[in-house]
Design a protein around this motif. Sequence first.
Motif, PDB file in Angstrom:
ATOM      1  N   ARG A   5      -1.514  10.618 -11.707  1.00 45.01           N
ATOM      2  CA  ARG A   5      -2.514  11.323 -10.907  1.00 45.01           C
ATOM      3  C   ARG A   5      -3.815  11.452 -11.695  1.00 45.01           C
ATOM      4  NH1 ARG A   5       1.620  16.142  -8.945  1.00 45.01           N
ATOM      5  NH2 ARG A   5       3.149  14.744  -7.960  1.00 45.01           N
ATOM      6  N   THR A   6      -4.538  10.363 -11.745  1.00 40.23           N
ATOM      7  CA  THR A   6      -5.815  10.289 -12.432  1.00 40.23           C
ATOM      8  C   THR A   6      -6.933  10.102 -11.403  1.00 40.23           C
ATOM      9  OG1 THR A   6      -5.644   7.889 -12.694  1.00 40.23           O
ATOM     10  CG2 THR A   6      -4.693   9.264 -14.435  1.00 40.23           C
ATOM     11  N   PRO A   7      -8.188  10.332 -11.790  1.00 39.47           N
ATOM     12  CA  PRO A   7      -9.281  10.120 -10.838  1.00 39.47           C
ATOM     13  C   PRO A   7      -9.318   8.701 -10.286  1.00 39.47           C
ATOM     14  CG  PRO A   7     -10.054  11.383 -12.714  1.00 39.47           C
ATOM     15  CD  PRO A   7      -8.655  10.956 -13.040  1.00 39.47           C
ATOM     16  N   THR A   8      -9.102   7.725 -11.150  1.00 44.71           N
ATOM     17  CA  THR A   8      -9.115   6.334 -10.690  1.00 44.71           C
ATOM     18  C   THR A   8      -8.018   6.082  -9.666  1.00 44.71           C
ATOM     19  OG1 THR A   8     -10.016   5.579 -12.800  1.00 44.71           O
ATOM     20  CG2 THR A   8      -8.928   3.938 -11.422  1.00 44.71           C
ATOM     21  N   ASN A   9      -6.825   6.560  -9.934  1.00 46.43           N
ATOM     22  CA  ASN A   9      -5.712   6.343  -9.005  1.00 46.43           C
ATOM     23  C   ASN A   9      -5.907   7.102  -7.698  1.00 46.43           C
ATOM     24  OD1 ASN A   9      -4.413   4.648 -10.788  1.00 46.43           O
ATOM     25  ND2 ASN A   9      -3.162   6.267 -11.681  1.00 46.43           N
ATOM     26  N   CYS A  10      -6.659   8.201  -7.728  1.00 47.59           N
ATOM     27  CA  CYS A  10      -6.962   8.907  -6.479  1.00 47.59           C
ATOM     28  C   CYS A  10      -7.797   8.030  -5.558  1.00 47.59           C
ATOM     29  CB  CYS A  10      -7.701  10.209  -6.786  1.00 47.59           C
ATOM     30  SG  CYS A  10      -6.641  11.537  -7.391  1.00 47.59           S
ATOM     31  N   TYR A  11      -8.770   7.344  -6.135  1.00 53.43           N
ATOM     32  CA  TYR A  11      -9.576   6.427  -5.323  1.00 53.43           C
ATOM     33  C   TYR A  11      -8.737   5.259  -4.822  1.00 53.43           C
ATOM     34  CZ  TYR A  11     -13.572   8.992  -7.171  1.00 53.43           C
ATOM     35  OH  TYR A  11     -14.466   9.987  -7.498  1.00 53.43           O
ATOM     36  N   LEU A  12      -7.789   4.803  -5.635  1.00 52.83           N
ATOM     37  CA  LEU A  12      -6.916   3.717  -5.194  1.00 52.83           C
ATOM     38  C   LEU A  12      -5.987   4.178  -4.071  1.00 52.83           C
ATOM     39  CD1 LEU A  12      -5.946   1.986  -8.570  1.00 52.83           C
ATOM     40  CD2 LEU A  12      -7.684   1.325  -6.905  1.00 52.83           C
ATOM     41  N   VAL A  13      -5.557   5.427  -4.106  1.00 50.05           N
ATOM     42  CA  VAL A  13      -4.737   5.969  -3.017  1.00 50.05           C
ATOM     43  C   VAL A  13      -5.558   6.039  -1.734  1.00 50.05           C
ATOM     44  CG1 VAL A  13      -3.585   8.052  -2.186  1.00 50.05           C
ATOM     45  CG2 VAL A  13      -3.137   7.218  -4.486  1.00 50.05           C
ATOM     46  N   SER A  14      -6.806   6.471  -1.853  1.00 48.08           N
ATOM     47  CA  SER A  14      -7.684   6.497  -0.679  1.00 48.08           C
ATOM     48  C   SER A  14      -7.887   5.094  -0.122  1.00 48.08           C
ATOM     49  CB  SER A  14      -9.035   7.109  -1.058  1.00 48.08           C
ATOM     50  OG  SER A  14      -9.936   7.069   0.031  1.00 48.08           O
ATOM     51  N   LEU A  15      -8.081   4.131  -1.004  1.00 50.92           N
ATOM     52  CA  LEU A  15      -8.240   2.744  -0.559  1.00 50.92           C
ATOM     53  C   LEU A  15      -6.966   2.218   0.087  1.00 50.92           C
ATOM     54  CD1 LEU A  15      -9.954   0.173  -0.493  1.00 50.92           C
ATOM     55  CD2 LEU A  15      -9.111  -0.363  -2.780  1.00 50.92           C
ATOM     56  N   ASN A  22       0.818  -1.212   0.000  1.00 57.09           N
ATOM     57  CA  ASN A  22       0.000   0.000   0.000  1.00 57.09           C
ATOM     58  C   ASN A  22       0.850   1.260   0.000  1.00 57.09           C
ATOM     59  OD1 ASN A  22      -2.966  -0.787   0.216  1.00 57.09           O
ATOM     60  ND2 ASN A  22      -2.073  -2.045   1.832  1.00 57.09           N
ATOM     61  N   VAL A  23       1.969   1.236   0.716  1.00 57.31           N
ATOM     62  CA  VAL A  23       2.871   2.389   0.690  1.00 57.31           C
ATOM     63  C   VAL A  23       3.435   2.603  -0.709  1.00 57.31           C
ATOM     64  CG1 VAL A  23       5.090   3.256   1.518  1.00 57.31           C
ATOM     65  CG2 VAL A  23       3.472   2.286   3.140  1.00 57.31           C
ATOM     66  N   MET A  24       3.753   1.528  -1.403  1.00 59.45           N
ATOM     67  CA  MET A  24       4.257   1.640  -2.780  1.00 59.45           C
ATOM     68  C   MET A  24       3.208   2.244  -3.702  1.00 59.45           C
ATOM     69  SD  MET A  24       6.384  -1.923  -3.193  1.00 59.45           S
ATOM     70  CE  MET A  24       6.680  -1.601  -4.931  1.00 59.45           C
ATOM     71  N   VAL A  25       1.943   1.834  -3.551  1.00 59.73           N
ATOM     72  CA  VAL A  25       0.871   2.398  -4.365  1.00 59.73           C
ATOM     73  C   VAL A  25       0.759   3.899  -4.148  1.00 59.73           C
ATOM     74  CG1 VAL A  25      -1.631   2.441  -4.717  1.00 59.73           C
ATOM     75  CG2 VAL A  25      -0.447   0.257  -4.502  1.00 59.73           C
ATOM     76  N   ILE A  26       0.773   4.310  -2.886  1.00 61.95           N
ATOM     77  CA  ILE A  26       0.655   5.735  -2.573  1.00 61.95           C
ATOM     78  C   ILE A  26       1.855   6.520  -3.105  1.00 61.95           C
ATOM     79  CG2 ILE A  26       0.525   7.414  -0.690  1.00 61.95           C
ATOM     80  CD1 ILE A  26      -0.961   5.321   0.943  1.00 61.95           C
ATOM     81  N   MET A  27       3.066   5.996  -2.908  1.00 62.09           N
ATOM     82  CA  MET A  27       4.272   6.707  -3.349  1.00 62.09           C
ATOM     83  C   MET A  27       4.336   6.833  -4.863  1.00 62.09           C
ATOM     84  SD  MET A  27       5.771   7.694  -0.648  1.00 62.09           S
ATOM     85  CE  MET A  27       7.299   8.236  -1.414  1.00 62.09           C
ATOM     86  N   VAL A  28       3.958   5.783  -5.573  1.00 66.81           N
ATOM     87  CA  VAL A  28       4.003   5.831  -7.038  1.00 66.81           C
ATOM     88  C   VAL A  28       3.037   6.873  -7.573  1.00 66.81           C
ATOM     89  CG1 VAL A  28       3.450   4.532  -9.125  1.00 66.81           C
ATOM     90  CG2 VAL A  28       4.838   3.475  -7.348  1.00 66.81           C
ATOM     91  N   VAL A  29       1.831   6.900  -7.041  1.00 68.75           N
ATOM     92  CA  VAL A  29       0.835   7.854  -7.531  1.00 68.75           C
ATOM     93  C   VAL A  29       1.226   9.284  -7.173  1.00 68.75           C
ATOM     94  CG1 VAL A  29      -1.574   8.570  -7.365  1.00 68.75           C
ATOM     95  CG2 VAL A  29      -1.004   6.141  -7.468  1.00 68.75           C
ATOM     96  N   LEU A  30       1.740   9.492  -5.975  1.00 68.74           N
ATOM     97  CA  LEU A  30       2.070  10.848  -5.541  1.00 68.74           C
ATOM     98  C   LEU A  30       3.321  11.395  -6.216  1.00 68.74           C
ATOM     99  CD1 LEU A  30       1.300  10.725  -1.702  1.00 68.74           C
ATOM    100  CD2 LEU A  30      -0.146  11.561  -3.561  1.00 68.74           C
ATOM    101  N   THR A  31       4.269  10.527  -6.556  1.00 65.69           N
ATOM    102  CA  THR A  31       5.532  10.993  -7.136  1.00 65.69           C
ATOM    103  C   THR A  31       5.551  10.969  -8.658  1.00 65.69           C
ATOM    104  OG1 THR A  31       6.447   8.745  -6.927  1.00 65.69           O
ATOM    105  CG2 THR A  31       6.842  10.287  -5.106  1.00 65.69           C
ATOM    106  N   THR A  32       4.570  10.346  -9.294  1.00 67.74           N
ATOM    107  CA  THR A  32       4.520  10.280 -10.760  1.00 67.74           C
ATOM    108  C   THR A  32       3.356  11.125 -11.245  1.00 67.74           C
ATOM    109  OG1 THR A  32       5.364   8.016 -10.625  1.00 67.74           O
ATOM    110  CG2 THR A  32       4.483   8.743 -12.749  1.00 67.74           C
ATOM    111  N   LYS A  33       3.659  12.136 -12.020  1.00 67.03           N
ATOM    112  CA  LYS A  33       2.645  13.120 -12.394  1.00 67.03           C
ATOM    113  C   LYS A  33       1.556  12.513 -13.259  1.00 67.03           C
ATOM    114  CE  LYS A  33       2.138  17.813 -14.172  1.00 67.03           C
ATOM    115  NZ  LYS A  33       2.843  18.997 -14.748  1.00 67.03           N
TER     116      LYS A  33
END
Length: 289
Positions: free
Chosen positions: A67-77, A53-64
Motif C-alpha cells: 500500500r504505497t502511493p504508486t500502487n494506489c495510482y495503479l489500483v485506480s488505473l 486487473n483484479v489480481m493487481v487490485i487484490m494484491v495491493v489491498l490484501t498486502t500491507k
Amino acid sequence: MENLTMDNMTMENDTLVHDNQTTLGVWTDYTNEYKVVSVFLVSLICGMGIVGNVMVIMVVLTTKHMRTPTNCYLVSLAAADLMVLTAAGLPNITDALHGQWVYGYAGCLGITYFQYLGINASSCSITAFTVERYIAICHPIKAQFLCTLSRAKKIIMVVWALTSVYCVMWLFLSDTEKLVYDNVVLLSCAYKVSRTYYLPIYFTDFTVFYVLPLMLATVLYGLIARILFLNPLPSDPKNSTKKWKKEANQGGRMVSTCSSSSTTAASRRQVGHCLFIISALSMIVFGAV
C-alpha cells in the motif's frame, strides 16, 4: 364492402409508413464463423484484462506493505481498465450473437457512461502517477512530504469525482435507435442528436484527456530520463552506501543524504516496472475498445 374498404385503408397506411421510413436494405445475420471468432477474441482479451486487473487490485489491498502511493495510482488505473473492459466487452459479445442492442434504454445510458468514465479516469490516473514519479525521482526530499499514501488517496478520490461528474453529460447524449431494414427492425445504442453536434465534446475530450496528459508526460519523463542519465545508479550499492555514509559523517549530513539517495534509487528502479505495467494495461484497454 365495408371489409374491403377497411383492408384498402390499412394497406394504404402501411404503404405510407413504409414510404416515410428510409430502410437500410436487407439485413443479413453474421456468419457462424464470424460469431465464433469474434466472441472468442473479445472474451480472450477482456478475460485476460479482467483477471490481470483484479489480481493487481487484490494484491495491493490484501498486502500491507504494497500500500504505497504508486500502487494506489495503479489500483485506480486497474479499476478504470476493469470498467472499460466490462463496458466495452459485453456489448461486443452480445452484438456478435444477436446482431442488435439487447440491454435496453437504461443499459445504453449506463454502459456508455461507464465506457467514457473508465477511459477518462484511466487517463487522469496515469497523469497523477506520472507527476508522483517525477517528484519522487527528481525531488526526493520533497517527495517525503508530498508523495504520501493519504495524499495519493485524496488525489484519486478527486480524480474519480471530477471524471464522474464530467461524464454525466453522456446520460443525456445517448439513446436507443431503431434500425429499419426491409426484413427486420433492430435496436441500436446510438447518439441522441446528429453526430455533427458532438464535435466540440470530442474535441474537448481529445484535448483534456489525451493531448494535455501526453504533453505533460513527455516533459516529465524527459526530465526523469535526464536525471537518470546524469546520475546513474551505483554498480555496488553496499560500497556506495559506505562511501555516502563516510562523506556524510565528514560533512554532518548523513541522515538527509542517505535517505534521499535511497529514496531516489528505489524510485528509479520502481519506475521501470510501473511503466511496463501501465503500457500493458493501456494495450489491453485500447485493444478492447
